[in-house]
Scaffold this active site. Structure first.
Site, short mmCIF file in Angstrom:
data_model
loop_
_atom_site.label_atom_id
_atom_site.label_comp_id
_atom_site.label_asym_id
_atom_site.label_seq_id
_atom_site.Cartn_x
_atom_site.Cartn_y
_atom_site.Cartn_z
N ARG A 170 -22.80 8.46 16.00
CA ARG A 170 -21.57 8.80 14.96
C ARG A 170 -22.12 10.16 14.27
O ARG A 170 -21.44 10.84 13.70
CB ARG A 170 -21.61 7.93 13.79
CG ARG A 170 -20.89 6.65 14.20
CD ARG A 170 -20.97 5.56 13.21
NE ARG A 170 -20.88 5.73 11.88
CZ ARG A 170 -19.52 5.68 11.24
NH1 ARG A 170 -18.59 5.14 12.24
NH2 ARG A 170 -19.20 5.65 10.27
N ARG A 174 -26.92 19.25 15.86
CA ARG A 174 -26.42 20.65 15.88
C ARG A 174 -27.60 21.64 16.09
O ARG A 174 -28.48 21.66 15.14
CB ARG A 174 -25.44 21.15 14.65
CG ARG A 174 -24.32 20.48 14.76
CD ARG A 174 -23.51 20.94 13.42
NE ARG A 174 -22.30 20.06 13.11
CZ ARG A 174 -22.36 19.59 12.00
NH1 ARG A 174 -22.99 19.57 10.91
NH2 ARG A 174 -21.24 18.70 11.87
N ARG A 247 -23.04 -7.10 8.33
CA ARG A 247 -24.01 -6.68 7.20
C ARG A 247 -23.13 -6.53 6.04
O ARG A 247 -22.08 -6.14 6.11
CB ARG A 247 -24.60 -5.21 7.57
CG ARG A 247 -25.30 -5.26 8.88
CD ARG A 247 -26.55 -6.18 8.86
NE ARG A 247 -27.69 -5.52 7.82
CZ ARG A 247 -28.63 -6.25 7.17
NH1 ARG A 247 -28.68 -7.47 7.66
NH2 ARG A 247 -29.49 -5.55 6.68
N ARG A 278 -29.81 4.06 0.30
CA ARG A 278 -29.21 5.59 -0.22
C ARG A 278 -29.11 5.31 -1.81
O ARG A 278 -28.55 4.17 -2.18
CB ARG A 278 -28.07 6.09 0.61
CG ARG A 278 -26.83 5.14 0.86
CD ARG A 278 -25.89 5.67 1.77
NE ARG A 278 -25.03 4.90 2.24
CZ ARG A 278 -24.20 4.83 3.25
NH1 ARG A 278 -23.95 6.06 4.08
NH2 ARG A 278 -23.30 3.85 3.53
N GLU A 304 -27.86 1.50 -2.96
CA GLU A 304 -27.22 0.65 -1.99
C GLU A 304 -28.13 0.05 -1.26
O GLU A 304 -29.19 0.51 -0.63
CB GLU A 304 -26.55 1.75 -1.14
CG GLU A 304 -25.28 0.90 -0.11
CD GLU A 304 -24.60 1.89 0.70
OE1 GLU A 304 -23.89 2.81 -0.02
OE2 GLU A 304 -24.57 1.77 1.63
N TYR A 352 -16.18 -1.29 13.76
CA TYR A 352 -16.76 -0.31 12.91
C TYR A 352 -15.90 0.96 12.80
O TYR A 352 -16.19 2.23 13.09
CB TYR A 352 -18.11 0.28 13.41
CG TYR A 352 -19.05 0.85 12.61
CD1 TYR A 352 -18.58 1.37 11.30
CD2 TYR A 352 -20.38 1.41 13.02
CE1 TYR A 352 -19.59 1.91 10.40
CE2 TYR A 352 -21.00 1.92 12.30
CZ TYR A 352 -20.73 2.13 10.77
OH TYR A 352 -21.46 2.98 10.10
N ASP A 354 -13.56 4.10 11.03
CA ASP A 354 -13.52 4.82 9.84
C ASP A 354 -12.24 4.83 9.27
O ASP A 354 -11.26 4.45 9.74
CB ASP A 354 -14.10 6.28 10.30
CG ASP A 354 -15.52 6.59 10.64
OD1 ASP A 354 -16.20 5.74 10.09
OD2 ASP A 354 -15.75 7.41 11.19
N1 UDP Z 1 -28.66 6.97 10.13
C1 UDP Z 1 -30.04 7.22 10.27
N2 UDP Z 1 -30.58 7.98 9.14
C2 UDP Z 1 -29.85 8.55 8.12
C3 UDP Z 1 -28.34 8.29 8.23
C4 UDP Z 1 -27.82 7.48 9.24
O1 UDP Z 1 -30.89 6.67 10.96
O2 UDP Z 1 -30.42 9.24 7.20
C5 UDP Z 1 -28.11 6.13 11.24
C6 UDP Z 1 -28.11 4.43 11.00
O3 UDP Z 1 -28.36 3.97 12.20
C7 UDP Z 1 -26.55 4.49 10.56
C8 UDP Z 1 -25.99 5.45 11.60
O4 UDP Z 1 -26.89 6.58 11.68
O5 UDP Z 1 -26.25 3.09 10.64
C9 UDP Z 1 -24.43 5.70 11.27
O6 UDP Z 1 -24.55 6.53 9.92
P1 UDP Z 1 -23.30 6.74 8.97
O7 UDP Z 1 -23.83 7.53 7.86
O8 UDP Z 1 -22.30 7.08 9.79
O9 UDP Z 1 -23.07 5.00 8.43
P2 UDP Z 1 -22.04 4.58 7.05
O10 UDP Z 1 -21.80 5.99 6.36
O11 UDP Z 1 -20.77 4.25 7.94
O12 UDP Z 1 -23.03 3.73 6.73
#
Ligand code: UDP
Length: 370
Positions: A170, A174, A247, A278, A304, A352, A354
């Site tokens: 996801r 880059r 989860r 976060r 969170e 999952y 979006d």
């Molecule tokens: N992820 C990570 N570090 C970060 C942010 C995301 O390892 O700082 C990984 C983690 O496994 C997460 C996945 O990337 O479950 C997808 O992140 P995303 O931000 O897309 O998740 P969401 O916002 O849906 O919780």
């Protein structure tokens, strides 16, 4: 009495209700929560739209979905650029030249690519079989160790080698100086919040809140010719084949009497020890301004905390590993035998999704129904 009973007033339910109503069908929407909008629900505090069930940043590559939403909301120009905090070291996300420069001191894309390749080789990874191998093969071991491993294990409550590779795909990687978290043509946050957008979708449609469909299914089913169910698929069947795993999240929200707590909408705590994943500072989704355009003197932050789901908790994320995938397949077989009920959305399809994918799925499902 109704053509369609729609269970759940989240995005899937609201879009389905809108489209079916516009096609001349009579719809009733119910939700067991006291509000509409499902997990995209926002609520105003001190001029700040608070994302009550976690940050939602709308992004899509689908022109169809983007154009569709313009009927219900005006979107601002917010671009998601989270910052990672690893034990006080700050890194840019997603993984890009700023991240690589800070991590290794590399300056050019060629140097960054060489560093990643060197670490991938040293780890001896071939075709990635799980999230850990996928992550190392994409960005190398240093970034995996500092920015992925701890965060992911907290988020999913499972080690990275027991998680599917697709979760980490996801995130963009880059070799450019671009901190935009999403590879999306269209991105933004609805001005005035998601609740307003959902209310616009549901305008003129009967919606009853605090109503639990599963508590009295037979009575609800009598009201309509067909049911669109967006709750958890296993709960629909009384969990007869066992519980699917989800989860969950716990949020701790604080109103602070300062104008700026962290200088960004999202800061990820990527070490394993910090108990939250976060912190969201909601005002930055709208550039710190209230609807009149004035700077807001206070701020609202949300920590969170990920949690394993247990009955009674809110399910947020399906756990799309092999075990749950197999169990879902069995529930799906049962669902396919239901002639009157359609299952949709993140919980109904155990996907999952979006936000844009949910909207597209609902639009396509309604086309199929009609
Ligand atoms: N992820 C990570 N570090 C970060 C942010 C995301 O390892 O700082 C990984 C983690 O496994 C997460 C996945 O990337 O479950 C997808 O992140 P995303 O931000 O897309 O998740 P969401 O916002 O849906 O919780």
């Amino acid at each position: 009495m109704y053509d369609h009973l729609i269970v759940g007033a989240g995005l899937y339910g609201a879009v389905a209700a809108r489209e079916l109503t516009d096609a001349g069908k009579k719809c009733l929407v119910i939700d067991k929560r006291p509000h509409i909008a499902g997990n995209v629900y926002t609520e105003e505090t001190e001029g700040i739209q608070v994302h009550k069930y976690g940050a939602h940043i709308f992004h899509t590559n689908s022109r169809r979905v983007w154009d569709y939403l313009q009927r219900f909301a005006e979107f601002n120009r917010f671009t998601n650029s989270p910052v990672a905090n690893y034990r006080g070291e700050l890194y840019s996300l997603p993984f890009n030249m700023y991240t690589f420069n800070k991590m290794w001191g590399v300056v050019t894309p060629a140097e960054a690519a060489a560093k990643i390749e060197e670490q991938r080789r040293a780890a001896g990874i071939g075709e990635p079989k799980n999230l850990e191998e996928q992550a190392i093969s994409l960005v190398g071991t240093d970034i995996y160790e500092k920015l992925i491993k701890g965060y992911t294990q907290k988020q999913w409550g499972r080690p990275c080698d027991k998680l599917p590779a697709f979760i980490i795909k996801r995130l963009p990687v880059r070799l450019t100086f671009d901190n935009n978290y999403f590879n999306a043509l269209y991105q933004g946050i609805p001005v005035g919040g998601y609740t307003k957008m959902a209310a616009n979708m549901l305008e003129g449609i009967e919606a009853r809140l605090n109503e639990d469909y599963l508590a009295d299914r037979a009575a609800w089913d009598k009201l309509a010719d067909s049911v669109i169910y967006t709750g958890p698929i296993d709960a629909f069947f009384g969990n007869c084949l066992g519980n699917l795993e989800y989860r969950s999240l716990r949020f701790e929200t604080e109103l602070l009497d300062i104008p700026n707590f962290q200088g960004n909408a999202a800061v990820n705590y990527t070490d394993a020890e910090t108990p939250w994943t976060r912190i969201i500072e909601h005002k930055w989704f709208e550039f710190g301004r209230d609807p009149e355009g004035s700077d807001i003197p206070k701020t609202v932050i949300t920590r969170e905390y990920p949690a394993e789901w247990k009955p009674g908790d809110e399910p947020y994320y399906p756990v799309n590993d092999e075990k749950n995938g197999t169990l879902y397949g069995k529930y799906k077989e049962l669902a396919d035998k239901e002639t009157k009920v359609i299952f949709g959305g993140r919980l109904g399809e155990y996907r999952y999704y979006d936000m844009d994918q949910v909207i597209l799925a609902a639009l396509e499902k309604v086309e199929e129904i009609l």
